[in-house]
Design an enzyme around this catalytic site. Structure first.
Site, PDB file in Angstrom:
ATOM      1  N   ARG A 103      43.719  49.310  54.037  1.00 46.15           N
ATOM      2  CA  ARG A 103      43.153  50.373  53.214  1.00 46.15           C
ATOM      3  C   ARG A 103      41.632  50.305  53.315  1.00 46.15           C
ATOM      4  O   ARG A 103      41.035  49.315  52.888  1.00 46.15           O
ATOM      5  CB  ARG A 103      43.613  50.205  51.763  1.00 46.15           C
ATOM      6  N   HIS A 148      35.337  56.463  47.769  1.00 48.10           N
ATOM      7  CA  HIS A 148      35.243  55.184  47.070  1.00 48.10           C
ATOM      8  C   HIS A 148      33.778  55.006  46.645  1.00 48.10           C
ATOM      9  O   HIS A 148      33.092  54.091  47.070  1.00 48.10           O
ATOM     10  CB  HIS A 148      35.725  54.040  47.969  1.00 48.10           C
ATOM     11  N   GLU A 193      39.683  54.876  41.648  1.00 50.12           N
ATOM     12  CA  GLU A 193      39.288  54.477  40.291  1.00 50.12           C
ATOM     13  C   GLU A 193      38.350  55.470  39.601  1.00 50.12           C
ATOM     14  O   GLU A 193      37.160  55.200  39.406  1.00 50.12           O
ATOM     15  CB  GLU A 193      38.665  53.079  40.317  1.00 50.12           C
ATOM     16  N   ASN A 335      45.588  50.134  40.807  1.00 53.77           N
ATOM     17  CA  ASN A 335      44.653  49.016  40.996  1.00 53.77           C
ATOM     18  C   ASN A 335      44.676  48.187  39.717  1.00 53.77           C
ATOM     19  O   ASN A 335      44.584  48.748  38.620  1.00 53.77           O
ATOM     20  CB  ASN A 335      43.213  49.518  41.200  1.00 53.77           C
ATOM     21  N   TYR A 337      43.478  44.301  37.817  1.00 55.04           N
ATOM     22  CA  TYR A 337      42.828  42.984  37.853  1.00 55.04           C
ATOM     23  C   TYR A 337      43.152  42.139  36.635  1.00 55.04           C
ATOM     24  O   TYR A 337      43.437  40.963  36.743  1.00 55.04           O
ATOM     25  CB  TYR A 337      41.304  43.140  37.997  1.00 55.04           C
ATOM     26  N   GLU A 405      45.122  47.706  44.885  1.00 52.92           N
ATOM     27  CA  GLU A 405      44.131  46.639  44.694  1.00 52.92           C
ATOM     28  C   GLU A 405      44.665  45.644  43.694  1.00 52.92           C
ATOM     29  O   GLU A 405      45.189  46.015  42.647  1.00 52.92           O
ATOM     30  CB  GLU A 405      42.802  47.185  44.136  1.00 52.92           C
TER      31      GLU A 405
HETATM   32  C1  NOJ Z   1      37.747  47.927  42.019  1.00 56.94           C
HETATM   33  C2  NOJ Z   1      36.975  48.667  43.061  1.00 56.94           C
HETATM   34  O1  NOJ Z   1      37.749  49.683  43.597  1.00 56.94           O
HETATM   35  C3  NOJ Z   1      36.414  47.781  44.146  1.00 56.94           C
HETATM   36  O2  NOJ Z   1      35.468  48.511  44.842  1.00 56.94           O
HETATM   37  C4  NOJ Z   1      35.842  46.519  43.537  1.00 56.94           C
HETATM   38  O3  NOJ Z   1      35.192  45.729  44.475  1.00 56.94           O
HETATM   39  C5  NOJ Z   1      36.970  45.743  42.890  1.00 56.94           C
HETATM   40  N1  NOJ Z   1      37.523  46.545  41.821  1.00 56.94           N
HETATM   41  C6  NOJ Z   1      36.555  44.402  42.303  1.00 56.94           C
HETATM   42  O4  NOJ Z   1      35.716  44.586  41.231  1.00 56.94           O
END
Ligand code: NOJ
Length: 508
Positions: A103, A148, A193, A335, A337, A405
């Site tokens: 990607r 992006h 995002e 995505n 985290y 992600e």
């Molecule tokens: C989301 C973003 O899409 C990406 O560009 C970024 O580096 C990562 N999170 C980590 O923060």
């Protein structure tokens, strides 16, 4: 007697389900579901460099990085990992990992230097065309993100995402790429995002373009980006899908949000936060009704009235716009985290700037009992990814979810057991979401292929499977232990808690 029997059967069933759930996440070695594809991701501004190569014009991030104090370590993405020059090496690294897909994103000002589609940069298009060919020659599927975050500065000068005409500009840009690459690219991601570039870029001063119009400019951007996304999807659906046969959708930051306690006020705060974090962008596209989440609309209207605005700060979506946006994604791009916990109890009026997104959310958020790992930037809360996946499944009638992600930020080092632990724990939770909860997940993507320019954090925070030597002219890449681990995972198609590869020096 009958009743007692029913009761005991029910208790037994609950015990079995609970035991099953626990058992599955504790199983020593887990087979990866057949058909689940694995990939790695990057983004143009974060890796390419070549900021003024050929006829490329500046993006809003080129401009933003020039403002003193905006980037933590004073760096920029001007040269970054120099992938514009050395993209073949990136493909070699992907090949080494054994991924199914890569990607990456296209830099709008590299392809359309004026921002508009009046003149297409041949060099810009050829760069991406060569990259696509190189990937395909190595058996790796290209998955392309159109946007992006690196908007042409020329379009920002006209308002950028706050100008409704961006929907025209974005559709024109999408057409150029579908025409140039769509014969070979079968997976398109329109926007990456939305929250991050709308709220942080237009409502705060922490991301480009630094508009800082809290609770107003950010919400204008949200409406316009949804329209722009829908335009690019409809274009693909009507004109390109019939001949190119691919898929097109959006990817949404889907970190989980929940109440910090079981108190009804905190639970409610967590639910409203989920609407702001995820639902703001996903509800208009994936829900059966379309439009913004009801509670969010009500909350912004109430706060706006209390603040003396004669109308809500949230732009309205007309019935036609709601219908136009609804259903415009072939998959749910996800995505993720971490998770944040919300407290209504700790919130006090006047705590946040007014008006603002944070004030509209109306709760204090934090990481609860979880603390960041000593050397880490990302908080590990694997239970949260499973909850987020289930929330999407339950809210939107079980769409196909592509995880675009997931990854762990730290402060560097080729020996990175914390990153490996993070990936193992999150993948374990994802397998539970698939096998126990029935979530329909077709792809998993590690962020990121290599260390890169981490936006406002500059080069200080690293998410890569490969380390990048920024001192070296050629930006030498070295496989971290997490790269060796990811490679084993893909080759063996098993998630093995005991797999902790030893570091060996492998350079690209
Ligand atoms: C989301 C973003 O899409 C990406 O560009 C970024 O580096 C990562 N999170 C980590 O923060």
């Amino acid at each position: 007697m009958g009743c007692l029997f029913k009761f005991l059967t029910a208790v037994f069933a609950v015990l079995c389900v609970t035991a099953g759930k626990e058992l599955s996440s504790r199983a020593a070695v887990r087979k990866l579901p057949e058909g689940l594809l694995f990939g790695a991701a990057t983004a143009s501004y974060q890796i390419e460099g070549g900021w003024n190569a050929s006829d490329k014009s500046p993006s809003i991030w080129d401009t933003f990085c020039e403002i003193p104090g905006k980037i933590k370590d004073g760096t920029s993405g001007r040269d970054a990992c120099k992938s514009y020059e050395y993209y073949q090496r990136d493909v070699e690294m992907l090949k080494f990992l054994g991924v199914d897909f890569y990607r990456f994103s296209v830099s709008w000002p590299r392809v359309l230097p004026s921002g508009f589609a009046d003149k297409v940069s041949q060099d810009g298009i050829e760069y991406y065309s060569r990259l696509v060919d190189e990937l395909l020659a190595n058996g790796i599927e290209p998955s392309v993100t159109l946007y992006h975050w690196d908007l042409p500065q020329s379009l920002q000068d006209l308002g950028g995402w706050a100008n409704p005409l961006i929907a025209d500009w974005f559709e024109d840009y999408a057409r150029v790429l579908y025409d140039a690459l769509g014969d070979r690219v079968k997976l398109w991601i329109t926007l990456n995002e939305p929250k991050q570039f709308a709220i942080y870029g237009y409502g705060k001063d922490v991301f480009a373009p630094d508009i800082n119009s809290p609770g107003v400019g950010d919400y204008m951007a949200v409406k316009n980006l949804l329209m722009a996304h829908a335009r690019a999807w409809h274009l693909y659906d009507k004109e390109y899908r019939p001949k190119q046969n691919g898929n097109c959708g959006i990817t949404i930051a889907s970190d989980f949000a929940e109440g910090i306690s079981d108190s009804p006020a905190d639970v409610e705060a967590g639910n409203l936060a989920l609407d702001f974090e995820i639902g703001f962008y996903s509800h208009p596209i994936f829900s059966t009704t379309g439009g913004f989440p009801e509670k969010l609309v009500k909350r912004v209207a109430e706060r706006s009235a209390a603040q003396g605005f004669p109308r809500s700060r949230l732009p309205e979506l007309t019935k036609d716009e709601i219908d136009f946006i609804r259903g415009t994604s072939d998959f749910y791009g996800f995505n993720h985290y971490s998770t944040r916990f919300y407290s209504a109890e700790d919130y006090k009026s006047g705590m946040f700037e007014e008006p603002s997104y944070d004030d509209d959310v109306g709760a204090v958020s934090g990481r609860g009992e979880y603390t960041t790992a000593p050397n880490g930037y990302t908080t590990k809360i694997p239970a949260g990814i499973r909850k987020a996946l289930n929330w999407i499944k339950d809210s939107y009638n079980s769409p196909e979810i592509m995880i675009f992600e997931n990854g762990y930020g730290d402060y560097g080092g080729v020996n990175d057991p914390d990153r490996i632990d993070y990936y193992k724990a999150y993948l374990d939770a994802i397998l539970d979401a698939i096998e126990v909860d029935g979530c329909n997940i077709s792809r998993y993507t590690a962020w990121s292929l290599m260390d890169n320019f981490e936006w406002a954090q500059g080069l200080s925070v690293k998410f890569g499977l490969f380390e990048v030597d920024y001192e070296a002219e050629k930006r030498t890449r070295t496989a971290k232990t997490s790269a060796l681990w990811y490679r084993n995972l893909i080759a063996s198609r098993t998630l093995d808690p005991a797999d902790n590869p030893k570091y060996e020096k492998i350079e690209f």
